[in-house]
Design a protein around this motif. Structure first.
Motif, PDB file in Angstrom:
ATOM      1  N   LEU A  97      -3.689  -9.246  -1.991  1.00 50.88           N
ATOM      2  CA  LEU A  97      -3.363  -7.863  -2.351  1.00 50.88           C
ATOM      3  C   LEU A  97      -2.205  -7.832  -3.339  1.00 50.88           C
ATOM      4  CD1 LEU A  97      -3.742  -4.814  -1.973  1.00 50.88           C
ATOM      5  CD2 LEU A  97      -2.189  -4.949  -0.013  1.00 50.88           C
ATOM      6  N   GLY A  98      -1.209  -8.706  -3.121  1.00 51.01           N
ATOM      7  CA  GLY A  98      -0.103  -8.778  -4.071  1.00 51.01           C
ATOM      8  C   GLY A  98      -0.577  -9.158  -5.461  1.00 51.01           C
ATOM      9  N   GLY A  99      -1.557 -10.086  -5.529  1.00 50.75           N
ATOM     10  CA  GLY A  99      -2.116 -10.465  -6.818  1.00 50.75           C
ATOM     11  C   GLY A  99      -2.823  -9.314  -7.500  1.00 50.75           C
ATOM     12  N   ALA A 100      -3.506  -8.480  -6.705  1.00 49.35           N
ATOM     13  CA  ALA A 100      -4.189  -7.319  -7.273  1.00 49.35           C
ATOM     14  C   ALA A 100      -3.200  -6.319  -7.835  1.00 49.35           C
ATOM     15  CB  ALA A 100      -5.062  -6.660  -6.199  1.00 49.35           C
ATOM     16  N   VAL A 101      -2.085  -6.079  -7.122  1.00 47.50           N
ATOM     17  CA  VAL A 101      -1.069  -5.133  -7.596  1.00 47.50           C
ATOM     18  C   VAL A 101      -0.424  -5.652  -8.877  1.00 47.50           C
ATOM     19  CG1 VAL A 101       1.156  -4.080  -7.034  1.00 47.50           C
ATOM     20  CG2 VAL A 101      -0.640  -4.201  -5.293  1.00 47.50           C
ATOM     21  N   GLU A 102      -0.100  -6.954  -8.928  1.00 50.84           N
ATOM     22  CA  GLU A 102       0.495  -7.526 -10.134  1.00 50.84           C
ATOM     23  C   GLU A 102      -0.486  -7.491 -11.303  1.00 50.84           C
ATOM     24  OE1 GLU A 102       1.834 -11.410  -9.216  1.00 50.84           O
ATOM     25  OE2 GLU A 102       3.354 -10.741  -7.768  1.00 50.84           O
ATOM     26  N   THR A 103      -1.748  -7.771 -11.033  1.00 44.76           N
ATOM     27  CA  THR A 103      -2.756  -7.755 -12.088  1.00 44.76           C
ATOM     28  C   THR A 103      -2.958  -6.342 -12.625  1.00 44.76           C
ATOM     29  OG1 THR A 103      -3.900  -9.643 -11.095  1.00 44.76           O
ATOM     30  CG2 THR A 103      -5.162  -8.280 -12.628  1.00 44.76           C
ATOM     31  N   ALA A 104      -2.976  -5.363 -11.721  1.00 47.65           N
ATOM     32  CA  ALA A 104      -3.172  -3.966 -12.143  1.00 47.65           C
ATOM     33  C   ALA A 104      -2.066  -3.505 -13.083  1.00 47.65           C
ATOM     34  CB  ALA A 104      -3.240  -3.061 -10.914  1.00 47.65           C
ATOM     35  N   GLU A 135      13.489  -0.866   3.697  1.00 49.25           N
ATOM     36  CA  GLU A 135      12.864   0.336   4.256  1.00 49.25           C
ATOM     37  C   GLU A 135      11.736  -0.033   5.216  1.00 49.25           C
ATOM     38  OE1 GLU A 135      10.662   4.499   2.802  1.00 49.25           O
ATOM     39  OE2 GLU A 135      11.088   2.892   1.358  1.00 49.25           O
ATOM     40  N   SER A 136      10.927  -1.016   4.841  1.00 49.66           N
ATOM     41  CA  SER A 136       9.842  -1.428   5.730  1.00 49.66           C
ATOM     42  C   SER A 136      10.395  -2.073   6.995  1.00 49.66           C
ATOM     43  CB  SER A 136       8.903  -2.400   5.012  1.00 49.66           C
ATOM     44  OG  SER A 136       9.588  -3.554   4.573  1.00 49.66           O
ATOM     45  N   ARG A 152      -6.288  -0.740  -8.238  1.00 46.29           N
ATOM     46  CA  ARG A 152      -5.383  -0.598  -7.093  1.00 46.29           C
ATOM     47  C   ARG A 152      -6.071   0.112  -5.937  1.00 46.29           C
ATOM     48  NH1 ARG A 152      -0.854  -0.281 -10.751  1.00 46.29           N
ATOM     49  NH2 ARG A 152      -1.448   1.857 -11.248  1.00 46.29           N
ATOM     50  N   ASP A 153      -6.794   1.201  -6.232  1.00 46.27           N
ATOM     51  CA  ASP A 153      -7.496   1.932  -5.167  1.00 46.27           C
ATOM     52  C   ASP A 153      -8.522   1.048  -4.467  1.00 46.27           C
ATOM     53  OD1 ASP A 153      -6.027   4.176  -5.744  1.00 46.27           O
ATOM     54  OD2 ASP A 153      -7.583   5.133  -6.969  1.00 46.27           O
ATOM     55  N   ALA A 154      -9.262   0.281  -5.273  1.00 41.39           N
ATOM     56  CA  ALA A 154     -10.270  -0.612  -4.686  1.00 41.39           C
ATOM     57  C   ALA A 154      -9.602  -1.696  -3.837  1.00 41.39           C
ATOM     58  CB  ALA A 154     -11.109  -1.249  -5.794  1.00 41.39           C
ATOM     59  N   ALA A 155      -8.486  -2.238  -4.329  1.00 41.89           N
ATOM     60  CA  ALA A 155      -7.774  -3.274  -3.585  1.00 41.89           C
ATOM     61  C   ALA A 155      -7.200  -2.718  -2.284  1.00 41.89           C
ATOM     62  CB  ALA A 155      -6.665  -3.871  -4.449  1.00 41.89           C
ATOM     63  N   PHE A 156      -6.637  -1.500  -2.340  1.00 41.78           N
ATOM     64  CA  PHE A 156      -6.080  -0.885  -1.129  1.00 41.78           C
ATOM     65  C   PHE A 156      -7.176  -0.619  -0.099  1.00 41.78           C
ATOM     66  CE2 PHE A 156      -2.330   1.126  -3.651  1.00 41.78           C
ATOM     67  CZ  PHE A 156      -1.725  -0.119  -3.710  1.00 41.78           C
ATOM     68  N   ASP A 157      -8.324  -0.159  -0.566  1.00 44.55           N
ATOM     69  CA  ASP A 157      -9.436   0.079   0.361  1.00 44.55           C
ATOM     70  C   ASP A 157      -9.933  -1.237   0.969  1.00 44.55           C
ATOM     71  OD1 ASP A 157      -9.420   2.826  -0.001  1.00 44.55           O
ATOM     72  OD2 ASP A 157     -10.903   2.779  -1.631  1.00 44.55           O
ATOM     73  N   VAL A 184       0.828  -1.209   0.000  1.00 40.65           N
ATOM     74  CA  VAL A 184       0.000   0.000   0.000  1.00 40.65           C
ATOM     75  C   VAL A 184       0.860   1.255   0.000  1.00 40.65           C
ATOM     76  CG1 VAL A 184      -1.785   1.280   1.244  1.00 40.65           C
ATOM     77  CG2 VAL A 184      -1.867  -1.220   1.173  1.00 40.65           C
ATOM     78  N   LEU A 185       1.874   1.288   0.867  1.00 41.94           N
ATOM     79  CA  LEU A 185       2.739   2.466   0.958  1.00 41.94           C
ATOM     80  C   LEU A 185       3.914   2.406  -0.004  1.00 41.94           C
ATOM     81  CD1 LEU A 185       2.793   3.013   4.833  1.00 41.94           C
ATOM     82  CD2 LEU A 185       1.290   4.039   3.124  1.00 41.94           C
ATOM     83  N   GLY A 186       4.145   1.281  -0.658  1.00 46.28           N
ATOM     84  CA  GLY A 186       5.168   1.178  -1.697  1.00 46.28           C
ATOM     85  C   GLY A 186       6.596   1.139  -1.196  1.00 46.28           C
TER      86      GLY A 186
END
Length: 533
Positions: free
Chosen positions: A446-453, A303-304, A465-470, A296-298
């Motif tokens: 969520l990782g699948g949503a980011v890769e798909t997007a 860093e995380s 991405r916005d829908a997945a993050f929400d 979500v924060l990239g």
């Protein structure tokens, strides 16, 4: 400098520092794989199933053998078992670093788990045997707790720094100099302690405890990763059945691995349950913590990991406050207060939104960490004090096993509930026009949503991405609420069940403890358990 009789001196406190080191590394070896897996996967090319075994084999064997190794320490000497385990841990760390195939790495990780199972119960039981003064023992257990918890946080950080300059095997080689130091200093600073009348070793009982723990934890973790199914359920049921048979065997055995009479005391069983519940929320929510920072924060992995450092740095504050307050206001009150502090942290995390910044996330986790640190330090000391000194190894193993089960249940239950929430939310809010295959891939994780997007046109990708993050933020909020309710319920539980019990330090009055007291007094080694070098 000579310490007053019954109180630890400089030698014992330096010895405590030696005892903390192996526990720090044992917990580091569990968390360091999160950041190391991509590098070793690129080099060794493991399959998906092999990657799971590389990740889980260490924790499986460690959890499954804690009770056996704790009992071996009581029988053959806690220092001897600790040093043997340290030598094995160092050698198998080299084997892991030099692995040239997924199979050899899995085997090395399994051997590391076997060796690692000797470290936690041996070190904790040596603290019980070394620090006879109640206040000093509480402080020592608090330091041990901070070291064990710190290893889980420091693992990804140190692993990330090493991977910046060296190959993936370097994360295992850092174990070697520390274990060599333990082998050199251990005989000089640590005194030997064992049960003077251990009886025969229960080999079938050891096998039953291993099968029971492995089956249940495998079933729980498999459910967390793949959802509910007949095989994980069968593993859990079989494990519980074998565990029940194991306890029945221990109840009837002349020389049991575990004195089942300990479970008759609320001063022993309630802290075990509280320890599991505290770990349930902390470990379970870590799933959402890391994903929120990286996806979500990239943030990158290192860093995380650095942003998770404040969570560890504030834990000693909770431990110190709890250790200082327990003699004044009562241990059960301190644990209840720590659980309420953790509850407040989860309530803060329940306000998390997709647009929330890192300060909100880290702040909430820091409050949780302060509360859980206070709880863990006190309940661990209570568990140790409730058991007779000659059973300190088995009691330490039970404390660690309860924490392992709590963490596994947290990942499975919060992960399963969260996944259901995420899928439901994303199905309702995903942008229109997506094919069923694309939508299903996005709903998986969520990782699948980011890769798909990343494969979609910009406008559709941004909307997905916005829908997945929400949806993920809603998933994290539900997990926070569940954890908050559990922590608040645990606070009521300990305030109610332990309110009328004594909070002073002393073993539960089992026949074994009574015999020990007759020989030399509660809380101090008798002539039969006198330390020897």
């Amino acid at each position: 400098m000579t310490a007053p009789e019954g109180r630890a001196g400089r030698r014992e406190w330096v010895g405590l520092a030696v005892l903390v080191l192996p526990c720090l590394l044992a917990s580091m070896d569990m968390s360091v794989m999160f950041i190391t897996l991509p590098s070793l996967a690129a080099d060794l090319g493991p399959s998906g199933s092999e990657q799971l075994w590389i990740m889980d084999s260490y924790g499986f064997l460690l959890a499954g053998l804690l009770i056996t190794m704790g009992t071996l320490g009581d029988r053959f000497g806690r220092r001897r078992v600790l040093l043997a385990g340290a030598a094995a841990f160092g050698v198998t760390s080299v084997l892991a670093a030099c692995s040239t195939s997924p199979g050899t790495l899995i085997a090395a990780r399994m051997l590391l788990g076997i060796a690692g199972a000797t470290l936690a119960p041996s070190t904790l039981s040596l603290i019980r045997s070394t620090f006879h003064d109640a206040a000093q023992r509480a402080t020592a257990v608090g330091i041990w707790t901070a070291g064990f918890a710190g290893g889980a946080v420091l693992g990804p950080i140190i692993g990330g720094l090493l991977l910046e300059h060296f190959w993936w095997g370097s994360v295992f080689l850092i174990n070697v100099p520390v274990m060599v130091l333990l082998l050199v200093l251990g005989p000089l600073l640590l005194t030997e302690h064992r049960d003077p009348e251990p009886g025969r070793f229960d080999l079938p009982g050891a096998a039953m405890s291993l099968v029971a723990v492995l089956s249940v934890i495998y079933g729980i973790k498999s459910t967390a990763e793949h959802g509910f199914g007949w095989i994980p359920l069968a593993c859990c049921v079989a494990g519980l059945a074998v565990g029940a048979a194991f306890l029945l065997r221990q109840h009837r055995a002349a020389s049991p691995m575990i004195d089942t009479r300990l479970f008759r005391s609320r001063r022993f069983t309630v802290p075990l349950l509280i320890d599991a519940l505290a770990t349930f929320g902390l470990v379970g929510f870590s799933l959402f913590n890391w994903q929120f920072m990286q996806l979500v924060l990239g943030m990158g992995a290192l860093e995380s990991a650095l942003w998770s450092l404040p969570t560890f740095l504030v834990m000693p504050l909770g431990i110190a406050l709890a250790t200082a307050a327990a003699p004044r206001v009562g241990k059960h009150n301190v644990v209840a207060a720590g659980l309420l502090v953790a509850t407040a942290g989860y309530v803060l995390l329940a306000l998390l939104r997709a647009g929330s910044g890192i300060v909100h996330l880290v702040g909430g986790m820091a409050v949780v960490s302060i509360g859980v640190g206070a709880v863990s330090a006190v309940v661990t000391e209570v568990i140790l004090s409730a058991a007779p000194p000659q059973r300190a190894g088995a009691a330490s193993a039970l404390a660690e096993t309860s924490a392992e089960f709590g963490g596994a249940l947290g990942i499975a239950i919060l992960g399963s509930v969260g996944t259901a929430v995420y899928r439901s939310e994303l199905a309702a809010t995903a942008p229109g026009g997506l094919t069923s295959d694309v939508l299903e891939a996005a709903k998986s994780t969520l990782g699948g949503a980011v890769e798909t997007a990343a494969t979609l046109p910009k406008g559709t990708a941004d909307s997905l991405r916005d829908a997945a993050f929400d949806a993920f933020a809603q998933e994290a909020r539900i997990a926070s609420m569940v954890s908050a309710v559990l922590m608040a319920g645990a606070a009521v539980l300990i305030a109610t069940l332990l309110r009328t019990t004594h909070t002073r330090t002393g073993p539960v009055a089992t026949p074994a403890a009574a015999e020990h007291q007759d020989a030399g007094g509660a809380g101090k080694p008798s002539s039969r358990t006198a330390s020897h070098r």
